[in-house]
Design an enzyme around this catalytic site. Structure first.
Site, PDB file in Angstrom:
ATOM      1  N   GLU A 190       0.858  -1.195   0.000  1.00  0.00           N
ATOM      2  CA  GLU A 190       0.000   0.000   0.000  1.00  0.00           C
ATOM      3  C   GLU A 190       0.887   1.235   0.000  1.00  0.00           C
ATOM      4  OE1 GLU A 190      -2.510   2.933   0.093  1.00  0.00           O
ATOM      5  OE2 GLU A 190      -3.273   0.876  -0.191  1.00  0.00           O
ATOM      6  N   CYS A 212     -13.683  -0.246  -9.038  1.00  0.00           N
ATOM      7  CA  CYS A 212     -14.781   0.712  -8.887  1.00  0.00           C
ATOM      8  C   CYS A 212     -14.996   1.479 -10.194  1.00  0.00           C
ATOM      9  CB  CYS A 212     -14.510   1.671  -7.732  1.00  0.00           C
ATOM     10  SG  CYS A 212     -12.973   2.605  -7.903  1.00  0.00           S
TER      11      CYS A 212
END
Length: 399
Positions: A285, A357
């Site tokens: 991340e 998304c």
């Protein structure tokens, strides 16, 4: 009716589309539209449940019945794949989040004289629709709208927009106000009173010099699987519980019983921690506060999760690194993960769980993976942002 064209589908931005490609604002599949633009309602049209619908930009599709709404979410995914000439064996029926389930929202407030407008922006506009009802938000979030509006009469500057961020955590609601001025004892006391009266999990403000946490009785947390994470302020979480559950379930199915898994764009650990039981997980991340929270949670739980602070756009994992894993979970931002996908396409990872998304960037990335020898086995469309044109999905690729 011969002069009335049938609306066959809903376009990406929410317009109805006729068979000959005419776009009709507010059109629903099954409606007919006359040459003069008058819509003759069809079987998939319903009465919107919110009085703000049509003005507020939070929803575009409240006038669409549930089956047609689910079809729209699925069709967005199918259409994006067709645009890239990508074949998929199985696009599953869409899963929709129910009304009153949104657990995070960013609203805008504006003070004019003694009045404060607070809500979502109007569609394609900076104008604020002053929220007096909302069938989207969790009731616990909506219950704070009127009290926040009242608080802002004291600390919002005239005609200066304030960002109001709300998120439901394990301990209650987190409230963050950006762009306020809280000067003097009265303001300080009012802020403390507000946080205490509403039993907030966290209350923070930004007066222009960065975020100040004013209230946090205990570290606010979110639970993923059997692991609890102390989350940073307004950490990225899935928008609804049901949406998160649908995506986690799809990811779990996609990776199967792989003994070692890489979670790329791992955030605070939504997927890494949900699937870690009984296997090793590597989580990468780029956001430093998110990876710190994930690392601390994994250490406390003694989970076999190895974390790395790594910008996957600039330094994606290369095939030699990827090939150590039995499966990879990929959950990139809206732009997709082009650089990382190029490396994955050249790898021999047996299974990829791709959470997206944005059907358009997903389809572009899917094309690269298929050209690299992967098969797109199935896709689970998810309508987490109910009544919105925003579509999410989870997919499985195998090699």
């Amino acid at each position: 009716m011969s002069d009335a064209a049938l609306i066959e589908r809903i376009a990406a931005r929410g317009d109805g589309v006729t068979g000959d490609g005419r776009h009709v604002a507010g059109g629903v599949p099954g409606d007919r539209v006359r040459d003069d633009g008058i819509i003759i309602p069809g079987p998939n049209r319903i009465e919107p449940v919110c009085r703000h619908f049509g003005k507020c930009g939070g929803c575009q599709l409240q006038h669409v019945a549930e089956p047609a709404l689910a079809d729209f979410v699925r069709d967005r995914v199918v259409g994006a794949l067709e645009g890239q000439d990508v074949a998929c064996a199985d696009v599953l029926p869409a899963l929709l989040s129910p009304p009153q389930s949104r657990r995070r929202a960013t609203l805008t407030a504006l003070r004019t004289g003694k009045q404060v407008a607070l809500g979502f922006n109007a569609a394609q506009s900076n104008q604020i629709v002053d929220m007096r009802m909302c069938p989207l938000l969790l009731p616990e979030l909506f219950a704070l709208i009127a009290p926040i509006r009242e608080l802002l009469t004291m600390i919002a500057q005239q005609r200066r927009p304030v960002k109001v961020k709300l998120q439901m955590l394990d301990q209650g609601v987190e409230v963050i106000l950006e762009g306020v001025k809280a000067e003097g004892l009265d303001a300080a006391m009012a802020l403390q009173d507000f946080a205490g009266a509403h039993a907030l999990a966290r209350f923070a403000i930004d007066q222009g010099d960065g975020l100040e946490t004013l209230w946090q009785p205990e570290p606010p947390t979110m639970r993923f699987g059997d692991v609890t994470v102390e989350v940073p302020a307004f950490a990225f979480l899935q928008a609804t519980d049901t949406g998160q559950a649908a995506l986690v379930d799809a990811v779990t199915r996609a990776i199967g019983d792989a003994p070692a898994v890489a979670d790329l764009f791992a955030g605070v650990g939504t997927f890494a921690l949900s699937v870690q039981a009984g296997r090793k997980v590597y989580a990468a991340e780029a956001a430093r506060d998110a990876v710190a929270a994930l690392t601390a949670a994994a250490n406390r739980a003694r989970a076999l999760v190895a974390t790395e602070h790594r910008d996957l756009f600039r330094r994606p994992l290369i095939p030699a690194e990827l090939n150590r894993f039995g499966a990879v979970i990929l959950d990139p931002p809206r732009a997709g993960a082009e650089e990382q996908v190029k490396q994955l396409a050249d790898s021999s990872v047996p299974a990829i769980a791709y959470v997206s998304c944005n059907p358009a960037s997903f389809a572009r990335d899917a094309k690269m993976l298929v050209h690299g020898g992967y098969t797109l086995d199935w896709i689970q469309p998810v309508g987490q942002f109910r009544w919105s044109t925003h579509v999410e999905l989870a997919a499985r690729f195998s090699k």
